[in-house]
Design an enzyme around this catalytic site. Structure first.
Site, PDB file in Angstrom:
ATOM      1  CE  LYS A 183      -4.046  -1.958   2.282  1.00 17.36           C
ATOM      2  NZ  LYS A 183      -5.041  -1.769   3.347  1.00 17.36           N
TER       3      LYS A 183
ATOM      4  CG  ASP B 122      -8.069   0.573   3.334  1.00 17.79           C
ATOM      5  OD1 ASP B 122      -8.894  -0.287   3.009  1.00 17.79           O
ATOM      6  OD2 ASP B 122      -6.831   0.412   3.225  1.00 17.79           O
TER       7      ASP B 122
ATOM      8  N   GLY C 178     -14.064  -6.060  11.889  1.00 21.17           N
ATOM      9  CA  GLY C 178     -13.646  -5.363  10.673  1.00 21.17           C
ATOM     10  C   GLY C 178     -14.292  -5.801   9.374  1.00 21.17           C
TER      11      GLY C 178
HETATM   12  N1  LIG Z   1     -11.002  -4.767   8.064  1.00 20.77           N
HETATM   13  C1  LIG Z   1     -10.246  -4.273   7.116  1.00 20.77           C
HETATM   14  O1  LIG Z   1     -10.695  -3.992   5.996  1.00 20.77           O
HETATM   15  C2  LIG Z   1      -8.798  -4.000   7.399  1.00 20.77           C
HETATM   16  C3  LIG Z   1      -8.069  -3.116   6.576  1.00 20.77           C
HETATM   17  C4  LIG Z   1      -6.713  -2.876   6.888  1.00 20.77           C
HETATM   18  C5  LIG Z   1      -6.130  -3.524   7.977  1.00 20.77           C
HETATM   19  N2  LIG Z   1      -6.882  -4.366   8.737  1.00 20.77           N
HETATM   20  C6  LIG Z   1      -6.273  -5.035   9.922  1.00 20.77           C
HETATM   21  O2  LIG Z   1      -5.658  -4.041  10.722  1.00 20.77           O
HETATM   22  C7  LIG Z   1      -4.482  -4.572  11.327  1.00 20.77           C
HETATM   23  C8  LIG Z   1      -3.292  -3.672  11.029  1.00 20.77           C
HETATM   24  O3  LIG Z   1      -3.043  -3.662   9.629  1.00 20.77           O
HETATM   25  P1  LIG Z   1      -1.899  -2.729   9.008  1.00 20.77           P
HETATM   26  O4  LIG Z   1      -2.101  -2.766   7.565  1.00 20.77           O
HETATM   27  O5  LIG Z   1      -1.873  -1.416   9.699  1.00 20.77           O
HETATM   28  O6  LIG Z   1      -0.583  -3.557   9.423  1.00 20.77           O
HETATM   29  P2  LIG Z   1       0.865  -2.960   9.776  1.00 20.77           P
HETATM   30  O7  LIG Z   1       1.145  -1.747   8.976  1.00 20.77           O
HETATM   31  O8  LIG Z   1       1.770  -4.137   9.702  1.00 20.77           O
HETATM   32  O9  LIG Z   1       0.727  -2.498  11.323  1.00 20.77           O
HETATM   33  C9  LIG Z   1       0.629  -3.448  12.366  1.00 20.77           C
HETATM   34  C10 LIG Z   1       0.296  -2.748  13.673  1.00 20.77           C
HETATM   35  O10 LIG Z   1       0.143  -3.753  14.685  1.00 20.77           O
HETATM   36  C11 LIG Z   1       1.119  -3.526  15.721  1.00 20.77           C
HETATM   37  N3  LIG Z   1       1.586  -4.816  16.214  1.00 20.77           N
HETATM   38  C12 LIG Z   1       1.937  -5.893  15.483  1.00 20.77           C
HETATM   39  N4  LIG Z   1       2.333  -6.894  16.290  1.00 20.77           N
HETATM   40  C13 LIG Z   1       2.252  -6.433  17.567  1.00 20.77           C
HETATM   41  C14 LIG Z   1       2.537  -6.989  18.838  1.00 20.77           C
HETATM   42  N5  LIG Z   1       2.992  -8.240  18.988  1.00 20.77           N
HETATM   43  N6  LIG Z   1       2.325  -6.226  19.939  1.00 20.77           N
HETATM   44  C15 LIG Z   1       1.860  -4.958  19.816  1.00 20.77           C
HETATM   45  N7  LIG Z   1       1.583  -4.373  18.624  1.00 20.77           N
HETATM   46  C16 LIG Z   1       1.781  -5.099  17.519  1.00 20.77           C
HETATM   47  C17 LIG Z   1       2.223  -2.748  15.042  1.00 20.77           C
HETATM   48  O11 LIG Z   1       2.982  -2.067  16.013  1.00 20.77           O
HETATM   49  P3  LIG Z   1       4.465  -1.537  15.660  1.00 20.77           P
HETATM   50  O12 LIG Z   1       4.277  -0.248  14.905  1.00 20.77           O
HETATM   51  O13 LIG Z   1       5.104  -1.365  16.961  1.00 20.77           O
HETATM   52  O14 LIG Z   1       5.110  -2.605  14.813  1.00 20.77           O
HETATM   53  C18 LIG Z   1       1.411  -1.816  14.158  1.00 20.77           C
HETATM   54  O15 LIG Z   1       0.815  -0.772  14.897  1.00 20.77           O
HETATM   55  C19 LIG Z   1      -4.314  -5.997  10.784  1.00 20.77           C
HETATM   56  O16 LIG Z   1      -4.852  -6.887  11.733  1.00 20.77           O
HETATM   57  C20 LIG Z   1      -5.159  -6.003   9.533  1.00 20.77           C
HETATM   58  O17 LIG Z   1      -5.672  -7.288   9.257  1.00 20.77           O
HETATM   59  C21 LIG Z   1      -8.194  -4.603   8.471  1.00 20.77           C
END
Ligand SMILES: NC(=O)c1ccc[n+]([C@@H]2O[C@H](COP(=O)([O-])OP(=O)(O)OC[C@H]3O[C@@H](n4cnc5c(N)ncnc54)[C@H](OP(=O)(O)O)[C@@H]3O)[C@@H](O)[C@H]2O)c1
Length: 276
Positions: free
Chosen positions: A47, A102, A240
């Site tokens: 993205k 999004d 979600g």
């Molecule tokens: N429903 C939907 O349409 C939709 C759309 C987009 C995303 N999502 C969901 O939203 C979530 C985030 O997606 P993203 O695209 O933002 O992913 P991303 O850019 O990889 O961000 C991941 C986030 O989770 C945190 N995280 C990961 N592992 C962790 C842990 N063990 N302990 C604490 N924090 C942790 C990360 O913290 P750090 O910054 O410290 O690494 C970061 O804030 C995912 O679960 C995804 O499936 C859903």
């Protein structure tokens, strides 16, 4: 969801999934363009990378700093750009235009799932990755009153906080837990994808009963540990799936220029994700 939507609209199109290594994203976009694809959806980690690989950016993608949808467009002799399927053959000039669906999808999902409207509200946002960033900026654009940003890597939350202060100075932003009740806790971390994941917040610092509603961007499992705990604490909850539905429906509208058949798409999505 997309194939069901396309079929319901009578489009002889197919939606297919491809695994693309980030190092080959440029080639993949060019390949799709020359093969006459109508468009693409992109997911993590593409993205952000795609921002530098498209020829034009929709204001939404520019504002949220991420692309989840590409539409291939051809140039009319008048100079106007139109979706590629408007042209009988291949137009001499074709471009990839990047969109982000999004942010609006989140707003719509919060409205439908929780009856939540951002204006004037106090929100705790957990996570400062790609989705957290879009959520924070879109909520700020929706005139949320106060945002409390929490993230494992605090610098990323601080960066989003600075961005919001610069672009939406009326919104109060704090890094850390709120001192009092809030209207919404929004989980944009990936904590909860696995059943034994710990909660994405410290309940001693923010008891869930202090939140009127909790939204988890995760949709599989349907009931994350956070949502289960929030429901027991008496909060309104939603997962979600609504966000996923609406980002896809808007993408289909961008590609086709037609109104997305939401009910058909929702039924197909729920069947596919939850098997019922
Ligand atoms: N429903 C939907 O349409 C939709 C759309 C987009 C995303 N999502 C969901 O939203 C979530 C985030 O997606 P993203 O695209 O933002 O992913 P991303 O850019 O990889 O961000 C991941 C986030 O989770 C945190 N995280 C990961 N592992 C962790 C842990 N063990 N302990 C604490 N924090 C942790 C990360 O913290 P750090 O910054 O410290 O690494 C970061 O804030 C995912 O679960 C995804 O499936 C859903």
């Amino acid at each position: 969801m997309q194939n069901a939507g396309m079929a319901a609209l009578g489009l002889n199109w197919r939606y297919l999934a491809f695994d693309v290594d980030p190092s080959q994203l440029r080639d993949a976009i060019i390949g799709a363009r020359v093969m006459g694809f109508v468009g693409l959806n992109l997911t993590v980690p593409h993205k952000l990378l795609a921002l530098n690989l498209v020829d034009a950016l929709d204001p939404g993608a520019k504002a949220w700093g991420a692309i989840n949808t590409i539409r291939f467009e051809g140039r009319e002799p008048t100079g106007e750009w139109k979706p590629i399927w408007n042209f009988a053959g291949s137009p001499p000039e074709v471009r990839a235009c990047g969109f982000n669906t999004d942010g609006e999808a989140l707003i719509q999902a919060l409205r439908e799932g929780l009856g939540f409207e951002a204006a004037g509200k106090r929100v705790v946002l957990l996570g400062a990755g790609g989705a957290g960033r879009v959520a924070a900026l879109r909520l700020a654009a929706g005139n949320v009153a106060q945002l409390f940003l929490l993230n494992r890597t605090i610098q990323k939350a601080e960066e989003i906080g600075r961005d919001i202060l610069a672009r939406f100075p009326k919104v109060k932003v704090e890094i850390g837990y709120p001192p009092a009740e809030v209207d919404l806790i929004l989980n944009a971390t990936s904590l909860g994808l696995k059943p034994d994941d710990e909660l994405p917040l410290d309940r001693a610092k923010l008891p869930l009963r202090k939140a009127a509603a909790v939204y988890d961007m995760i949709y599989r499992p349907a009931k994350t540990p956070l949502l289960k705990a929030a429901k027991s604490a008496g909060c309104r909850v939603a997962n979600g799936i609504g966000m996923l539905l609406h980002q896809g429906a808007t993408a289909l509208e961008l590609w086709s220029g037609l109104k997305a058949p939401i009910t058909v798409m929702r039924d197909a999505l729920v069947r596919n994700v939850y098997g019922s």
